[in-house]
Each structure stands twice: as C-alpha cells, then as structure tokens.
Design a protein around this motif. Sequence first.
Motif, PDB file in Angstrom:
ATOM      1  N   GLY A  76       0.779  -1.231   0.000  1.00 24.88           N
ATOM      2  CA  GLY A  76       0.000   0.000   0.000  1.00 24.88           C
ATOM      3  C   GLY A  76       0.808   1.277   0.000  1.00 24.88           C
ATOM      4  O   GLY A  76       0.239   2.365  -0.047  1.00 24.88           O
ATOM      5  N   ARG A  77       2.135   1.185   0.075  1.00 19.28           N
ATOM      6  CA  ARG A  77       2.989   2.376   0.062  1.00 19.28           C
ATOM      7  C   ARG A  77       3.678   2.526  -1.283  1.00 19.28           C
ATOM      8  O   ARG A  77       3.915   1.560  -1.980  1.00 19.28           O
ATOM      9  N   LEU A  78       4.019   3.775  -1.605  1.00 18.15           N
ATOM     10  CA  LEU A  78       4.779   4.053  -2.820  1.00 18.15           C
ATOM     11  C   LEU A  78       6.263   4.131  -2.505  1.00 18.15           C
ATOM     12  O   LEU A  78       6.647   4.563  -1.415  1.00 18.15           O
ATOM     13  N   ASN A  79       7.071   3.739  -3.455  1.00 25.98           N
ATOM     14  CA  ASN A  79       8.520   3.794  -3.320  1.00 25.98           C
ATOM     15  C   ASN A  79       8.984   5.229  -3.555  1.00 25.98           C
ATOM     16  O   ASN A  79       8.908   5.739  -4.659  1.00 25.98           O
ATOM     17  N   SER A  80       9.468   5.885  -2.521  1.00 25.03           N
ATOM     18  CA  SER A  80       9.873   7.289  -2.648  1.00 25.03           C
ATOM     19  C   SER A  80      11.171   7.465  -3.432  1.00 25.03           C
ATOM     20  O   SER A  80      11.562   8.587  -3.710  1.00 25.03           O
ATOM     21  N   ASN A  81      11.835   6.376  -3.795  1.00 26.24           N
ATOM     22  CA  ASN A  81      12.968   6.502  -4.714  1.00 26.24           C
ATOM     23  C   ASN A  81      12.477   6.858  -6.113  1.00 26.24           C
ATOM     24  O   ASN A  81      13.234   7.362  -6.931  1.00 26.24           O
ATOM     25  N   ALA A  82      11.200   6.586  -6.377  1.00 31.52           N
ATOM     26  CA  ALA A  82      10.625   6.862  -7.691  1.00 31.52           C
ATOM     27  C   ALA A  82       9.670   8.045  -7.677  1.00 31.52           C
ATOM     28  O   ALA A  82       9.308   8.552  -8.722  1.00 31.52           O
ATOM     29  N   TRP A  83       9.251   8.496  -6.506  1.00 37.16           N
ATOM     30  CA  TRP A  83       8.241   9.548  -6.401  1.00 37.16           C
ATOM     31  C   TRP A  83       8.694  10.663  -5.471  1.00 37.16           C
ATOM     32  O   TRP A  83       9.186  10.413  -4.384  1.00 37.16           O
ATOM     33  N   ALA A  84       8.480  11.901  -5.894  1.00 39.92           N
ATOM     34  CA  ALA A  84       8.641  13.090  -5.053  1.00 39.92           C
ATOM     35  C   ALA A  84       7.337  13.866  -5.169  1.00 39.92           C
ATOM     36  O   ALA A  84       6.699  13.867  -6.219  1.00 39.92           O
ATOM     37  N   VAL A  85       6.918  14.523  -4.089  1.00 40.24           N
ATOM     38  CA  VAL A  85       5.631  15.210  -4.074  1.00 40.24           C
ATOM     39  C   VAL A  85       5.828  16.633  -3.568  1.00 40.24           C
ATOM     40  O   VAL A  85       6.564  16.859  -2.609  1.00 40.24           O
ATOM     41  N   THR A  86       5.165  17.578  -4.208  1.00 35.88           N
ATOM     42  CA  THR A  86       5.219  18.970  -3.754  1.00 35.88           C
ATOM     43  C   THR A  86       3.806  19.535  -3.692  1.00 35.88           C
ATOM     44  O   THR A  86       2.910  19.075  -4.393  1.00 35.88           O
ATOM     45  N   GLY A  87       3.624  20.529  -2.826  1.00 33.71           N
ATOM     46  CA  GLY A  87       2.365  21.252  -2.764  1.00 33.71           C
ATOM     47  C   GLY A  87       1.343  20.732  -1.789  1.00 33.71           C
ATOM     48  O   GLY A  87       0.242  21.265  -1.720  1.00 33.71           O
ATOM     49  N   TRP A  88       1.641  19.721  -1.020  1.00 34.93           N
ATOM     50  CA  TRP A  88       0.671  19.216  -0.057  1.00 34.93           C
ATOM     51  C   TRP A  88       0.810  19.986   1.252  1.00 34.93           C
ATOM     52  O   TRP A  88       1.862  20.532   1.577  1.00 34.93           O
ATOM     53  N   SER A  89      -0.251  20.005   2.062  1.00 33.30           N
ATOM     54  CA  SER A  89      -0.233  20.802   3.293  1.00 33.30           C
ATOM     55  C   SER A  89       0.753  20.279   4.331  1.00 33.30           C
ATOM     56  O   SER A  89       1.155  21.016   5.220  1.00 33.30           O
ATOM     57  N   ASP A  90       1.151  19.028   4.230  1.00 34.82           N
ATOM     58  CA  ASP A  90       2.147  18.475   5.152  1.00 34.82           C
ATOM     59  C   ASP A  90       3.573  18.718   4.677  1.00 34.82           C
ATOM     60  O   ASP A  90       4.515  18.156   5.228  1.00 34.82           O
ATOM     61  N   GLY A  91       3.739  19.534   3.662  1.00 31.99           N
ATOM     62  CA  GLY A  91       5.074  19.842   3.153  1.00 31.99           C
ATOM     63  C   GLY A  91       5.465  18.951   1.998  1.00 31.99           C
ATOM     64  O   GLY A  91       4.751  18.033   1.615  1.00 31.99           O
ATOM     65  N   ASN A  92       6.621  19.231   1.440  1.00 35.26           N
ATOM     66  CA  ASN A  92       7.124  18.482   0.288  1.00 35.26           C
ATOM     67  C   ASN A  92       7.750  17.163   0.722  1.00 35.26           C
ATOM     68  O   ASN A  92       8.244  17.034   1.839  1.00 35.26           O
ATOM     69  N   LEU A  93       7.738  16.204  -0.185  1.00 41.56           N
ATOM     70  CA  LEU A  93       8.379  14.911   0.043  1.00 41.56           C
ATOM     71  C   LEU A  93       9.437  14.746  -1.038  1.00 41.56           C
ATOM     72  O   LEU A  93       9.122  14.703  -2.221  1.00 41.56           O
ATOM     73  N   ALA A  94      10.687  14.690  -0.633  1.00 42.93           N
ATOM     74  CA  ALA A  94      11.797  14.554  -1.579  1.00 42.93           C
ATOM     75  C   ALA A  94      11.977  13.091  -1.965  1.00 42.93           C
ATOM     76  O   ALA A  94      11.510  12.182  -1.280  1.00 42.93           O
ATOM     77  N   PHE A  95      12.687  12.860  -3.075  1.00 42.45           N
ATOM     78  CA  PHE A  95      13.024  11.496  -3.456  1.00 42.45           C
ATOM     79  C   PHE A  95      13.785  10.830  -2.315  1.00 42.45           C
ATOM     80  O   PHE A  95      14.685  11.416  -1.719  1.00 42.45           O
ATOM     81  N   GLY A  96      13.417   9.594  -1.987  1.00 40.87           N
ATOM     82  CA  GLY A  96      14.100   8.835  -0.951  1.00 40.87           C
ATOM     83  C   GLY A  96      13.653   9.143   0.467  1.00 40.87           C
ATOM     84  O   GLY A  96      14.170   8.569   1.416  1.00 40.87           O
ATOM     85  N   ALA A  97      12.671  10.020   0.642  1.00 39.47           N
ATOM     86  CA  ALA A  97      12.204  10.395   1.983  1.00 39.47           C
ATOM     87  C   ALA A  97      11.137   9.416   2.482  1.00 39.47           C
ATOM     88  O   ALA A  97      10.579   8.634   1.728  1.00 39.47           O
ATOM     89  N   ILE A  98      10.869   9.498   3.775  1.00 36.65           N
ATOM     90  CA  ILE A  98       9.851   8.654   4.406  1.00 36.65           C
ATOM     91  C   ILE A  98       8.767   9.556   4.982  1.00 36.65           C
ATOM     92  O   ILE A  98       9.068  10.511   5.698  1.00 36.65           O
ATOM     93  N   ASN A  99       7.523   9.241   4.676  1.00 34.11           N
ATOM     94  CA  ASN A  99       6.394   9.896   5.328  1.00 34.11           C
ATOM     95  C   ASN A  99       5.220   8.949   5.263  1.00 34.11           C
ATOM     96  O   ASN A  99       4.741   8.595   4.189  1.00 34.11           O
ATOM     97  N   THR A 100       4.764   8.516   6.433  1.00 33.76           N
ATOM     98  CA  THR A 100       3.652   7.575   6.519  1.00 33.76           C
ATOM     99  C   THR A 100       2.541   8.127   7.396  1.00 33.76           C
ATOM    100  O   THR A 100       1.790   7.384   8.020  1.00 33.76           O
ATOM    101  N   THR A 101       2.434   9.471   7.451  1.00 30.98           N
ATOM    102  CA  THR A 101       1.406  10.114   8.265  1.00 30.98           C
ATOM    103  C   THR A 101       0.754  11.250   7.483  1.00 30.98           C
ATOM    104  O   THR A 101       1.229  11.654   6.427  1.00 30.98           O
ATOM    105  N   GLY A 102      -0.295  11.818   8.033  1.00 29.15           N
ATOM    106  CA  GLY A 102      -0.934  13.006   7.479  1.00 29.15           C
ATOM    107  C   GLY A 102      -1.429  12.829   6.059  1.00 29.15           C
ATOM    108  O   GLY A 102      -1.970  11.787   5.696  1.00 29.15           O
ATOM    109  N   ASP A 103      -1.234  13.872   5.249  1.00 32.84           N
ATOM    110  CA  ASP A 103      -1.704  13.860   3.861  1.00 32.84           C
ATOM    111  C   ASP A 103      -1.120  12.700   3.074  1.00 32.84           C
ATOM    112  O   ASP A 103      -1.734  12.228   2.123  1.00 32.84           O
ATOM    113  N   TYR A 104       0.041  12.249   3.420  1.00 33.21           N
ATOM    114  CA  TYR A 104       0.722  11.204   2.665  1.00 33.21           C
ATOM    115  C   TYR A 104       0.190   9.818   2.949  1.00 33.21           C
ATOM    116  O   TYR A 104       0.552   8.862   2.278  1.00 33.21           O
ATOM    117  N   ALA A 105      -0.648   9.680   3.955  1.00 34.27           N
ATOM    118  CA  ALA A 105      -1.152   8.341   4.310  1.00 34.27           C
ATOM    119  C   ALA A 105      -2.609   8.400   4.740  1.00 34.27           C
ATOM    120  O   ALA A 105      -2.984   7.872   5.773  1.00 34.27           O
TER     121      ALA A 105
END
Length: 99
Positions: free
Chosen positions: A63-92
């Motif tokens: 159920g999780r995405l591989n952050s080595n392949a995905w980076a996300v910007t513009g969400w209220s919980d802040g940006n997610l860089a390549f290789g980062a971990i976030n399993t809370t808030g908007d990201y989950a």
Amino acid sequence: MRKVYVFLLMLFVSGSICAQVSVTNGSPSFAIDFSNTTPTSVGSNPSTAFAGAGFEPNTVTAGRLNSNAWAVTGWSDGNLAFGAINTTGDYARGVAAGT
C-alpha cells in the motif's frame, strides 16, 4: 502594444503539466497501479497497488509508494523529496471510494 501585454499575461498565467507515458496507436491503453509498474531499478516494490499508506524508499510495505521513484510537492504536510519517508498526514490518508 496591447497585443504584447496580452501575450505576456498569457505566458505568465499559463501552467504546465509533464508526463512520462507515451500513448501511441500501437498501445492505446495501459494500466498504472503505482506499484507493479514502477521500475525495479528504483528499489523494491510490494506486489500490491498503492493504498494511500504513505511513502518510503525501497518499500516492502503493501500500500505504500517507493519514494525513490516519487517526489511530491504542494501538499499541506510539506514536500516529500526522493528517498524520503512519510507515513502520516496527507501522505497516508488511505483510499477513497469513488468513480
């Protein structure tokens, strides 16, 4: 002069979208489930589709995405860089029922 101002306004107001999927007559449709279609060169992937459970590098958690392949910007919980971990808030926030 007015045409120049209109052109500049349109130039600065317009947005852009980028995609890495090429649709041709030879392959007019394909499925992207955000897990099985992610190249293994960016890390391991669970064999299940993304279920809104967050991001982590080289994920083995279903159920999780591989952050080595995905980076996300513009969400209220802040940006997610390549290789980062976030399993809370908007990201989950899980999946949503819809059409």
